[in-house]
Design an enzyme around this catalytic site. Structure first.
Site, PDB file in Angstrom:
ATOM      1  N   HIS A 184      -2.581   7.259   7.393  1.00 40.02           N
ATOM      2  CA  HIS A 184      -1.386   8.141   6.520  1.00 40.02           C
ATOM      3  C   HIS A 184      -1.455   9.866   6.735  1.00 40.02           C
ATOM      4  O   HIS A 184      -1.192  10.349   5.974  1.00 40.02           O
ATOM      5  CB  HIS A 184      -0.743   7.533   5.682  1.00 40.02           C
ATOM      6  N   GLN A 232       2.676  10.309   1.264  1.00 44.97           N
ATOM      7  CA  GLN A 232       3.893   9.423   1.248  1.00 44.97           C
ATOM      8  C   GLN A 232       5.409   9.485   0.022  1.00 44.97           C
ATOM      9  O   GLN A 232       6.718   9.272   0.175  1.00 44.97           O
ATOM     10  CB  GLN A 232       4.129   7.911   1.426  1.00 44.97           C
ATOM     11  N   HIS A 257      -3.997   0.500   7.426  1.00 46.70           N
ATOM     12  CA  HIS A 257      -2.703   1.651   7.933  1.00 46.70           C
ATOM     13  C   HIS A 257      -2.419   3.016   6.818  1.00 46.70           C
ATOM     14  O   HIS A 257      -2.184   3.493   7.154  1.00 46.70           O
ATOM     15  CB  HIS A 257      -2.173   0.358   7.763  1.00 46.70           C
ATOM     16  N   GLU A 258      -3.342   2.539   5.321  1.00 45.79           N
ATOM     17  CA  GLU A 258      -2.930   3.864   4.819  1.00 45.79           C
ATOM     18  C   GLU A 258      -3.880   4.856   4.705  1.00 45.79           C
ATOM     19  O   GLU A 258      -3.618   6.233   4.890  1.00 45.79           O
ATOM     20  CB  GLU A 258      -3.362   3.305   2.963  1.00 45.79           C
ATOM     21  N   CYS A 275       5.937  -0.179   6.886  1.00 45.24           N
ATOM     22  CA  CYS A 275       5.912   0.455   5.831  1.00 45.24           C
ATOM     23  C   CYS A 275       6.562   1.066   4.951  1.00 45.24           C
ATOM     24  O   CYS A 275       8.355   1.043   5.066  1.00 45.24           O
ATOM     25  CB  CYS A 275       5.201   1.783   7.491  1.00 45.24           C
ATOM     26  N   LEU A 276       6.724   1.499   3.211  1.00 47.88           N
ATOM     27  CA  LEU A 276       7.954   1.834   3.124  1.00 47.88           C
ATOM     28  C   LEU A 276       8.099   3.248   3.590  1.00 47.88           C
ATOM     29  O   LEU A 276       9.393   2.959   2.882  1.00 47.88           O
ATOM     30  CB  LEU A 276       6.892   2.173   1.168  1.00 47.88           C
ATOM     31  N   GLY A 333       0.408  -0.999   0.201  1.00 52.08           N
ATOM     32  CA  GLY A 333      -0.287  -0.288  -0.078  1.00 52.08           C
ATOM     33  C   GLY A 333       0.975   1.732  -0.296  1.00 52.08           C
ATOM     34  O   GLY A 333       1.838   1.524   0.412  1.00 52.08           O
TER      35      GLY A 333
HETATM   36 NI    NI Z   1       3.158   3.279   5.466  1.00 51.54          NI
END
Ligand code: NI
Length: 174
Positions: free
Chosen positions: A140, A51, A136-137, A94-95, A46
């Site tokens: 963000h 981000q 999670h997204e 997480c990226l 995701g």
């Molecule tokens: Ni993340």
């Protein structure tokens, strides 16, 4: 489509609350495609627009198994409208936190509303990995990171690791 640069924590941009999208236009569609391309390039499940430094409420997810067909989902203005009482723990990453994982407890299933890439309103009931990724997204978009669900001690530990990781990377680039 373009692969964009993912922001790594700690970074104040990751705490920004993103703005709702007023109109799902070509710019929004292009951004969603770029986010997907970036997410696949980085092997994530995701990614949210913030981000890559764009504070608009757009996320993409794909929880298909790596050996299966792609199942991309693009969600504009996603919101959680309901969640199960049952909560589950999952080793989350997480990226924006490369190679770091931590057990995070969240509702096992959620109901989501969002606009699709044509601007049509949609509803989705998700459980399992998809419910995990969507929560999670969507976090963000409100400037909330997965480490914010951890104890202060755990959070400090992970942020310290990230600072080290960023310093090492700067050395490698120099
Ligand atoms: Ni993340």
């Amino acid at each position: 489509m373009t692969v964009m640069t993912v922001i790594h924590a700690p970074d104040p941009r990751l705490q920004v609350v993103s703005e709702a999208v007023g109109c799902v236009d070509d710019d929004v569609r292009r951004l969603a495609d770029d986010l997907l391309e970036t997410m696949y390039a980085e092997k994530g499940l995701g990614l949210s627009a913030i981000q890559v430094g764009i504070p608009r409420r757009i996320i993409v997810v794909d929880v298909a198994r790596s050996d299966g067909a792609l199942q991309p989902l693009k969600l504009v203005n996603p919101a959680v409208t309901g969640s199960s009482q049952e909560r589950v723990e999952f080793d989350e990453g997480c990226l924006s936190f490369p190679e770091l994982f931590a057990l995070v407890e969240r509702p096992a299933s959620v109901d989501i509303t969002y606009l699709d890439e044509n601007g049509a309103g949609r509803e989705l009931h998700a459980d399992g990995l998809l419910a995990r990724c969507l929560q999670h997204e969507i976090d963000h978009l409100d400037g909330i990171l997965f480490v914010d669900h951890l104890s202060a001690l755990r959070r400090r530990l992970i942020l310290r690791k990230m600072i080290k990781w960023k310093k090492a990377r700067l050395r490698d680039i120099a």
